[in-house]
Motif scaffolding. Structure first.
Motif, mmCIF file in Angstrom:
data_model
loop_
_atom_site.group_PDB
_atom_site.id
_atom_site.type_symbol
_atom_site.label_atom_id
_atom_site.label_comp_id
_atom_site.label_asym_id
_atom_site.label_seq_id
_atom_site.Cartn_x
_atom_site.Cartn_y
_atom_site.Cartn_z
ATOM 1 N N LEU A 184 30.890 2.392 0.000
ATOM 2 C CA LEU A 184 29.599 2.276 -0.684
ATOM 3 C C LEU A 184 29.795 2.626 -2.152
ATOM 4 N N ASN A 185 29.177 1.838 -3.028
ATOM 5 C CA ASN A 185 29.290 2.046 -4.474
ATOM 6 C C ASN A 185 27.921 1.975 -5.128
ATOM 7 N N ASP A 186 27.481 3.056 -5.731
ATOM 8 C CA ASP A 186 26.252 3.081 -6.518
ATOM 9 C C ASP A 186 25.079 2.425 -5.791
ATOM 10 N N VAL A 187 24.798 2.890 -4.570
ATOM 11 C CA VAL A 187 23.697 2.359 -3.764
ATOM 12 C C VAL A 187 22.418 3.095 -4.144
ATOM 13 N N ASN A 188 21.378 2.329 -4.475
ATOM 14 C CA ASN A 188 20.085 2.878 -4.884
ATOM 15 C C ASN A 188 18.968 2.171 -4.135
ATOM 16 N N PHE A 189 18.045 2.932 -3.546
ATOM 17 C CA PHE A 189 16.870 2.349 -2.892
ATOM 18 C C PHE A 189 15.855 3.442 -2.624
ATOM 19 N N THR A 190 14.611 3.016 -2.367
ATOM 20 C CA THR A 190 13.537 3.927 -1.980
ATOM 21 C C THR A 190 12.814 3.294 -0.804
ATOM 22 N N LEU A 191 12.593 4.065 0.249
ATOM 23 C CA LEU A 191 11.819 3.621 1.402
ATOM 24 C C LEU A 191 10.526 4.424 1.450
ATOM 25 N N TYR A 192 9.413 3.716 1.640
ATOM 26 C CA TYR A 192 8.105 4.341 1.643
ATOM 27 C C TYR A 192 7.548 4.415 3.066
ATOM 28 N N GLN A 193 6.734 5.423 3.315
ATOM 29 C CA GLN A 193 6.101 5.573 4.618
ATOM 30 C C GLN A 193 5.307 4.308 4.947
ATOM 31 N N GLY A 194 5.452 3.817 6.162
ATOM 32 C CA GLY A 194 4.733 2.626 6.600
ATOM 33 C C GLY A 194 5.450 1.324 6.336
ATOM 34 N N GLU A 195 6.557 1.357 5.607
ATOM 35 C CA GLU A 195 7.316 0.149 5.298
ATOM 36 C C GLU A 195 8.173 -0.253 6.488
ATOM 37 N N LEU A 251 0.823 -1.208 0.000
ATOM 38 C CA LEU A 251 0.000 0.000 0.000
ATOM 39 C C LEU A 251 0.855 1.256 0.000
ATOM 40 N N ALA A 252 1.937 1.235 0.774
ATOM 41 C CA ALA A 252 2.827 2.393 0.832
ATOM 42 C C ALA A 252 3.412 2.686 -0.542
ATOM 43 N N LYS A 253 3.817 1.652 -1.258
ATOM 44 C CA LYS A 253 4.384 1.846 -2.590
ATOM 45 C C LYS A 253 3.331 2.385 -3.550
ATOM 46 N N GLN A 254 2.093 1.878 -3.438
ATOM 47 C CA GLN A 254 1.030 2.345 -4.315
ATOM 48 C C GLN A 254 0.732 3.826 -4.074
ATOM 49 N N GLU A 255 0.802 4.259 -2.825
ATOM 50 C CA GLU A 255 0.504 5.651 -2.497
ATOM 51 C C GLU A 255 1.700 6.567 -2.787
ATOM 52 N N ASN A 256 2.862 5.993 -3.079
ATOM 53 C CA ASN A 256 4.066 6.747 -3.434
ATOM 54 C C ASN A 256 4.494 7.771 -2.399
ATOM 55 N N LYS A 257 4.332 7.473 -1.120
ATOM 56 C CA LYS A 257 4.788 8.380 -0.066
ATOM 57 C C LYS A 257 6.244 8.024 0.252
ATOM 58 N N VAL A 258 7.152 8.647 -0.472
ATOM 59 C CA VAL A 258 8.571 8.360 -0.314
ATOM 60 C C VAL A 258 9.098 9.100 0.916
ATOM 61 N N VAL A 259 9.751 8.344 1.798
ATOM 62 C CA VAL A 259 10.364 8.931 2.986
ATOM 63 C C VAL A 259 11.851 9.154 2.745
ATOM 64 N N LEU A 260 12.490 8.175 2.138
ATOM 65 C CA LEU A 260 13.931 8.243 1.919
ATOM 66 C C LEU A 260 14.258 7.645 0.557
ATOM 67 N N GLU A 261 15.079 8.362 -0.193
ATOM 68 C CA GLU A 261 15.455 7.878 -1.516
ATOM 69 C C GLU A 261 16.953 8.084 -1.728
ATOM 70 N N ALA A 262 17.626 7.029 -2.156
ATOM 71 C CA ALA A 262 19.055 7.085 -2.444
ATOM 72 C C ALA A 262 19.267 6.801 -3.924
ATOM 73 N N GLN A 263 20.100 7.635 -4.559
ATOM 74 C CA GLN A 263 20.413 7.452 -5.971
ATOM 75 C C GLN A 263 21.915 7.549 -6.162
ATOM 76 N N GLY A 264 22.530 6.449 -6.552
ATOM 77 C CA GLY A 264 23.953 6.427 -6.863
ATOM 78 C C GLY A 264 24.869 6.797 -5.707
ATOM 79 N N LEU A 265 24.463 6.451 -4.476
ATOM 80 C CA LEU A 265 25.283 6.805 -3.315
ATOM 81 C C LEU A 265 26.648 6.150 -3.383
ATOM 82 N N ALA A 266 27.643 6.928 -3.044
ATOM 83 C CA ALA A 266 29.003 6.405 -2.916
ATOM 84 C C ALA A 266 29.649 7.110 -1.733
#
Length: 173
Positions: free
Chosen positions: A106-117, A80-95
């Motif tokens: 850390l090399n090219d770390v990518n992830f998205t955390l959604y509210q309620g996850e 449900l959190a992903k469907q509602e797209n309530k992004v709390v934390l997003e990492a793009q290409g972290l190094a």
């Protein structure tokens, strides 16, 4: 280890501090960090969850959790959190590279955390878990990439990220 050595003897500063059943050692020794000891993470997870067996094998731990633990609606909340797209934390290409180090931690770390996850971050010692949490908490600056917290930067939201990182007995959660 228990299948090979049912009895464990631990020494510290020239003295025996434990002599007994290996399965009871961690609960009886107490401050294992003081003694330079560390219970295997899978065994610690089994003990913490009160599973019927202590094992180091990841596949066995997963089966024990599936058969003995009940988690209320985690899959539903995450979906449900992903469907509602309530992004709390997003990492793009972290190094990140520690000063003086020859390679990145850390090399090219990518992830998205959604509210309620609910998310578990696991890895061997030196895998970069603490470094990642230090970046999220704003204690360390990125070498490269983008880290967005609550729609802004970690620095912009410094007053809001105290809830992101907690510790228990030296373990990051």
């Amino acid at each position: 280890m228990a299948k090979y050595f049912p009895r464990l003897v631990m020494m510290y500063e020239g003295e025996i501090i434990y002599d007994g059943d290996i399965n009871l050692a961690w609960s009886e020794v107490g401050d294992e960090i003081k003694y330079g000891l560390r219970e295997p993470q899978n065994v610690k997870l089994c003990r913490t969850l009160g599973l019927s067996k202590l094992t180091e094998k990841t596949s066995e731990v997963i089966n024990l959790i599936k058969n003995e633990c009940f988690v209320d609606n985690v899959k539903i909340v995450g979906a449900l959190a992903k469907q509602e797209n309530k992004v709390v934390l997003e990492a793009q290409g972290l190094a990140y590279c520690y000063p003086g180090a020859k390679t990145n931690t850390l090399n090219d770390v990518n992830f998205t955390l959604y509210q309620g996850e609910t998310v578990a971050l696991m890895g061997y010692n030196g895998a970069g878990k603490s470094t990642l949490f230090n970046l999220i908490a704003g204690l360390t600056e990125l070498t490269a990439g983008k880290l967005r917290l609550l729609g802004g930067t970690v620095t912009d939201n410094a007053h809001n990220n105290s809830w992101l990182v907690g510790t228990e007995r030296g373990e990051l959660f």
